[in-house]
Motif scaffolding. Structure first.
Motif, short mmCIF file in Angstrom:
data_model
loop_
_atom_site.label_atom_id
_atom_site.label_comp_id
_atom_site.label_asym_id
_atom_site.label_seq_id
_atom_site.Cartn_x
_atom_site.Cartn_y
_atom_site.Cartn_z
N PRO A 71 -46.50 -23.71 -48.46
CA PRO A 71 -47.67 -22.82 -48.65
C PRO A 71 -48.92 -23.25 -47.90
CG PRO A 71 -46.55 -23.20 -50.75
CD PRO A 71 -45.88 -24.08 -49.75
N ILE A 72 -49.06 -24.55 -47.60
CA ILE A 72 -50.26 -25.00 -46.88
C ILE A 72 -49.98 -25.29 -45.41
CG2 ILE A 72 -51.30 -25.95 -48.98
CD1 ILE A 72 -50.49 -28.75 -47.89
N LEU A 103 -57.73 -31.77 -51.31
CA LEU A 103 -57.34 -32.80 -52.27
C LEU A 103 -56.56 -32.19 -53.43
CD1 LEU A 103 -57.40 -35.69 -53.30
CD2 LEU A 103 -59.67 -35.23 -54.28
N ASP A 104 -56.99 -30.98 -53.88
CA ASP A 104 -56.24 -30.31 -54.96
C ASP A 104 -54.80 -30.03 -54.53
OD1 ASP A 104 -58.33 -30.37 -56.71
OD2 ASP A 104 -59.04 -28.33 -56.24
N SER A 151 -52.56 -38.31 -61.59
CA SER A 151 -51.35 -38.81 -60.92
C SER A 151 -50.66 -37.69 -60.16
CB SER A 151 -50.38 -39.39 -61.95
OG SER A 151 -50.97 -40.48 -62.61
N ARG A 152 -50.09 -38.04 -59.02
CA ARG A 152 -49.29 -37.09 -58.27
C ARG A 152 -47.91 -36.96 -58.89
NH1 ARG A 152 -48.87 -40.21 -53.13
NH2 ARG A 152 -49.41 -41.91 -54.54
N ARG A 153 -47.25 -35.86 -58.59
CA ARG A 153 -45.88 -35.66 -59.06
C ARG A 153 -44.93 -36.23 -58.00
NH1 ARG A 153 -42.50 -30.18 -58.92
NH2 ARG A 153 -40.54 -30.97 -59.79
N PRO A 163 -56.40 -35.58 -47.19
CA PRO A 163 -57.64 -34.88 -47.57
C PRO A 163 -58.61 -35.76 -48.35
CG PRO A 163 -55.91 -34.32 -49.11
CD PRO A 163 -55.29 -35.27 -48.12
N PHE A 164 -58.57 -37.07 -48.12
CA PHE A 164 -59.48 -38.00 -48.79
C PHE A 164 -59.65 -39.21 -47.88
CE2 PHE A 164 -55.15 -38.54 -50.32
CZ PHE A 164 -54.90 -39.90 -50.10
#
Length: 314
Positions: A182-183, A190-191, A220-222, A266-267
């Motif tokens: 999707p991106i 960041l989201d 936390s990330r998945r 993105p950070f």
């Protein structure tokens, strides 16, 4: 005679015997060995005692070696030449080098850094052999000492005295997504990074811990996959909206090869150091020095170029 008995003998006397045979003169032998004539005469007396033979008879002004002296001189020919070879500072010629070098390295370096240097290495040293072994960060000192690795290429994670190191360059981090993600056609926020599933590969050389530190205040990330090989993540990257985080130059290499999209993080994330590390036992080996110099020039040049091409911070 035992080995320790040899240690207790003055083996310099055997060198003096060779010089006496070559010069056939006590005075000329003394001059060559930077001794006085009386000191050289004492050396000859000690030789006669050591070898239990007169060694020379005099014929006018000339010394004539006995049969035993000639036999001893002949027997010493090869050992003395070998010792001279060991002690003489010879220039290293890579074209004649047939050594095998054992290099401990990460999968990342094995896939992206070392291949860039191999053509020059084998062009200059066609008879050389390389054995690439998996690097174990927590056992690095042992690998480079008694386990016999000549060199390590990695991100330094611990300090081990008395290991030596040389900085190669800085390595950034980027992400890979499929063209169906999707991106894929938009900037990753960041989201986005926190909400989509992730794959982390051991090839990333400790990148996960660095990423976790950078995101310490975030949710936390998945993490859906942690694996030792990138191919595992590539097998599912088209079947779910997966984000694969890897060193930047590997991201570009894999992205081009497999048709994936490369995304910057993105950070804020500082590029990390990559270095060569070796044990002091290898410091004075001309062959080892040549290998380190070649790797430093080629790998350092590659890292610097990729930093520039990607616009990464240095």
């Amino acid at each position: 005679m035992k080995l320790e008995d040899i240690y207790r003998r003055d083996l310099n006397l055997l060198v003096a015997l060779r010089v006496l045979i070559e010069e056939c003169s006590v005075s000329r032998a003394a001059e060559r060995l930077n001794l006085s004539q009386s000191a050289m005469s004492r050396v000859l007396a000690r030789l006669r005692e050591l070898l239990d033979d007169p060694l020379f008879t005099r014929q006018g002004q000339r010394l004539v070696a006995t049969q035993k002296a000639l036999e001893i001189n002949q027997a010493m020919q090869q050992p003395l030449e070998s010792i001279l070879g060991l002690l003489s500072p010879n220039e290293f010629d890579p074209k004649t080098c047939s050594q095998t070098f054992k290099v401990a390295t990460t999968d990342y370096a094995m896939q992206t850094i070392l291949p860039f240097a191999l053509p020059r290495i084998y062009q200059e040293a066609p008879h050389l052999s390389l054995e690439l072994i998996p690097l174990r960060h927590n056992k690095l000192a042992e690998q480079l000492s008694h386990e016999g690795a000549d060199l390590a290429i990695c991100r330094p994670t611990l300090q081990f005295a008395p290991l030596r190191s040389e900085f190669l360059g800085r390595v950034g981090v980027m992400c890979l997504v499929s063209k169906q993600h999707p991106i894929a056609n938009q900037a990753m926020t960041l989201d986005d990074y926190l909400s989509y599933p992730h794959a982390m590969i051991a090839i990333s050389d400790g990148v996960k811990a660095l990423i976790d530190n950078a995101l310490a205040t975030q949710p936390s990330r998945r993490m859906v996959l942690r694996a030792y090989h990138l191919e595992t993540a590539l097998a599912i990257v088209e079947t779910m909206p997966l984000i694969i985080t890897v060193p930047a130059d590997l991201a570009y290499l894999v992205g081009e090869r497999y048709g994936l999209v490369v995304k910057p993080l993105p950070f804020d994330f500082s590029a990390f150091d990559y270095s060569m590390i070796w044990h002091p036992r290898c410091d004075h080996s001309p062959a080892q020095a040549w290998l380190r110099k070649t790797l430093s020039q080629e790998c350092g040049r590659l890292i610097a170029k990729r930093i520039e091409d990607m616009g990464l911070e240095t």
